[in-house]
Scaffold this active site. Sequence first.
Site, PDB file in Angstrom:
ATOM      1  N   SER A  24      10.820  66.732 -17.672  1.00  0.00           N
ATOM      2  CA  SER A  24      10.151  65.551 -18.013  1.00  0.00           C
ATOM      3  C   SER A  24      10.703  64.231 -17.637  1.00  0.00           C
ATOM      4  O   SER A  24      10.142  63.040 -17.518  1.00  0.00           O
ATOM      5  CB  SER A  24      10.257  65.540 -19.415  1.00  0.00           C
ATOM      6  N   CYS A  69      12.460  63.863 -14.758  1.00  0.00           N
ATOM      7  CA  CYS A  69      12.645  64.106 -13.348  1.00  0.00           C
ATOM      8  C   CYS A  69      11.678  63.258 -12.341  1.00  0.00           C
ATOM      9  O   CYS A  69      10.472  63.423 -12.664  1.00  0.00           O
ATOM     10  CB  CYS A  69      12.638  65.725 -13.061  1.00  0.00           C
ATOM     11  N   ARG A 106      25.047  66.501  -8.141  1.00  0.00           N
ATOM     12  CA  ARG A 106      23.608  67.248  -7.923  1.00  0.00           C
ATOM     13  C   ARG A 106      22.732  66.253  -6.965  1.00  0.00           C
ATOM     14  O   ARG A 106      22.018  66.933  -6.328  1.00  0.00           O
ATOM     15  CB  ARG A 106      23.089  67.423  -9.131  1.00  0.00           C
ATOM     16  N   ASP A 152      24.642  74.544  -9.991  1.00  0.00           N
ATOM     17  CA  ASP A 152      23.810  73.558 -10.597  1.00  0.00           C
ATOM     18  C   ASP A 152      23.022  72.555  -9.371  1.00  0.00           C
ATOM     19  O   ASP A 152      24.178  71.714  -9.149  1.00  0.00           O
ATOM     20  CB  ASP A 152      24.207  72.651 -11.744  1.00  0.00           C
ATOM     21  N   SER A 183      14.296  68.367 -22.938  1.00  0.00           N
ATOM     22  CA  SER A 183      13.773  67.312 -23.727  1.00  0.00           C
ATOM     23  C   SER A 183      13.444  67.807 -25.244  1.00  0.00           C
ATOM     24  O   SER A 183      13.471  67.278 -26.178  1.00  0.00           O
ATOM     25  CB  SER A 183      12.250  66.793 -23.312  1.00  0.00           C
ATOM     26  N   MET A 221      19.982  63.983 -15.293  1.00  0.00           N
ATOM     27  CA  MET A 221      21.209  63.947 -14.502  1.00  0.00           C
ATOM     28  C   MET A 221      21.400  63.235 -13.235  1.00  0.00           C
ATOM     29  O   MET A 221      22.306  63.067 -12.720  1.00  0.00           O
ATOM     30  CB  MET A 221      21.837  65.537 -14.533  1.00  0.00           C
ATOM     31  N   GLY A 264      12.473  73.411 -17.041  1.00  0.00           N
ATOM     32  CA  GLY A 264      11.828  72.401 -16.700  1.00  0.00           C
ATOM     33  C   GLY A 264      10.271  72.197 -17.007  1.00  0.00           C
ATOM     34  O   GLY A 264       9.587  73.035 -16.690  1.00  0.00           O
TER      35      GLY A 264
HETATM   36  P1  RVP Z   1      12.596  69.405 -19.351  1.00  0.00           P
HETATM   37  O1  RVP Z   1      12.963  70.255 -20.357  1.00  0.00           O
HETATM   38  O2  RVP Z   1      11.320  69.079 -18.868  1.00  0.00           O
HETATM   39  O3  RVP Z   1      13.083  67.934 -20.110  1.00  0.00           O
HETATM   40  O4  RVP Z   1      13.677  69.445 -17.980  1.00  0.00           O
HETATM   41  C1  RVP Z   1      14.825  69.687 -18.239  1.00  0.00           C
HETATM   42  C2  RVP Z   1      15.349  69.954 -16.661  1.00  0.00           C
HETATM   43  O5  RVP Z   1      15.192  69.139 -15.826  1.00  0.00           O
HETATM   44  C3  RVP Z   1      16.734  70.551 -16.648  1.00  0.00           C
HETATM   45  O6  RVP Z   1      17.170  71.789 -16.884  1.00  0.00           O
HETATM   46  C4  RVP Z   1      17.086  70.304 -15.226  1.00  0.00           C
HETATM   47  O7  RVP Z   1      16.576  71.190 -14.499  1.00  0.00           O
HETATM   48  C5  RVP Z   1      16.022  69.208 -14.688  1.00  0.00           C
HETATM   49  N1  RVP Z   1      16.563  67.767 -14.485  1.00  0.00           N
HETATM   50  C6  RVP Z   1      17.738  67.112 -15.312  1.00  0.00           C
HETATM   51  N2  RVP Z   1      18.101  66.106 -14.678  1.00  0.00           N
HETATM   52  C7  RVP Z   1      17.228  65.926 -13.841  1.00  0.00           C
HETATM   53  C8  RVP Z   1      16.954  64.794 -12.901  1.00  0.00           C
HETATM   54  O8  RVP Z   1      17.506  63.556 -13.371  1.00  0.00           O
HETATM   55  N3  RVP Z   1      15.936  64.710 -12.062  1.00  0.00           N
HETATM   56  N4  RVP Z   1      16.201  66.868 -13.602  1.00  0.00           N
END
Ligand code: RVP
Length: 484
Positions: free
Chosen positions: A300, A302, A398, A247, A359, A385, A336
């Site tokens: 969403s 990110c 990460r 990850d 999300s 995260m 994502g």
């Molecule tokens: P979404 O489904 O659009 O909410 O996206 C979920 C994805 O976003 C996760 O599976 C991961 O790849 C990514 N992610 C998780 N944390 C973050 C961040 O803090 N930028 N991004």
Amino acid sequence: SGKLDVPEALTFDDVLLRPKESRVEPDDADLTSRVTKHVELPVPVLSAAMDTVTEAGMGIAMARHGGLGVIHRNLDVDEMAAHIERVKRADELIIRDVVTAKPEQTVREVDEMMDHEGVNGAPVVGDDGVVLGIISGTDIRPYLEVGEQDSVREAMTEEVITAEKGITAREALELMYEHKIERVPIVGEDDRLIGLVTMQGILQRREYDNAARDEDGRLIAGAAVGPFEVDRAVAADEAGADVLFIDCAHAHNRNVVDSAREIKAEVDADVVVGNIGTREAAEALVDFADGLKVGIGPGSICTTRIVSGAGMPQISAVAQVADVAAKHDVPVIADGGIRYSGDAIKAIAAGADAVMLGSYFAGTDEAPGRVVTMKGKKYKQYRGMGSVGAMQSGDSQRYLKEDDEDEEYVPEGVEAATPYKGSLKSELHQLVGGMQSGMGYVGAGTIPAFKERAEFVRVSSAGQTESHAHDVLITDEAPNYKPD
Ligand code: RVP
């Protein structure tokens, strides 16, 4: 020209599936798809490895409904292993932690023990582990009136019907009906007890006839590990994870690729590496990865694209990676940016074999965290995260540079709330139904056929406006359409 001679990259809203002649009724469309080289799912949908999305509760629910939950890694290694074990044990056909009785115990003792453990029967086992009999509530009841100090040896049924490890649920059930019994001890050579199959357990499993299970009938479990966390990877593997997800926000990094390769050599589980978003990244990984995960910035929560200026619109990212991966027979997961069922099936049309959502699932009962009420509406917490909160609460590497610990964080995610949605089951039902509907419009009854047959058309912003409900005031919320 020069630096400005740039390719275009597209995302979900830029495209639509071109309708085609069809004989496929959506209900008959089969979503079964590979998610890694060796793992196939009845429903190729994954819940994200995030601390507000997937722990054991979500993992169990996802697998029971045919998908896969990926346990997040903002947990101690031991805690994480316990979550994986909970998923693997949830619907086990053969119970390994069997409550047993000893022949010299009194009937009263065993009655109390069974009460305490919540079971209604127990194999009677000698000191050497050999099954000597079986005792149930029915055997005990008459003794409780008169001879409660009598030994188990007197009250037990001596002729025990046992079976061996390879028994299937159907065979076990037949055996139970034939002999009018409710439990079958599973024994190895020497008649030593290995486990127990119960009627109640089998009937419970039947409720989930579309579950994602391993060869032994246990639920499939996934777990995320950091790119350099060899110890976590080994522990997750030993705990029984079927798929490990390396990850990382940018897996096309030489150190990450090398370390992922090392982890792959250490474990039995399939290893998915991500995230990536380009053809070249796929080329660097296809020779050893069992799956590739795509998504640089579409999430969403990110903010990677805004903070770093880097990213790749998701439909193009998936198409590029899939192009390379397909030639090497490596499955691709689109991770994502999926807001609606239509986005999920578009990702598969672009070349993905499965989709991962955060999300979409974060607001369900099965996600960790509690429901909060703001201005009369219910929400659950959902955070990236790479957000300050998530980075502070775990040792998530990460989005951290190695010697970053004392410095102020530069987050690439936000902390948010998402509407409370109730049970995962109904959310997943809407997602699956919408995806099947997409397959119906394209005229493909299976995922491989759909990937082959699907074509996109490009949508203008006028077309995009036309796609959404427009020029009306929505009076009743639809279960699968909640634009903001
Ligand atoms: P979404 O489904 O659009 O909410 O996206 C979920 C994805 O976003 C996760 O599976 C991961 O790849 C990514 N992610 C998780 N944390 C973050 C961040 O803090 N930028 N991004």
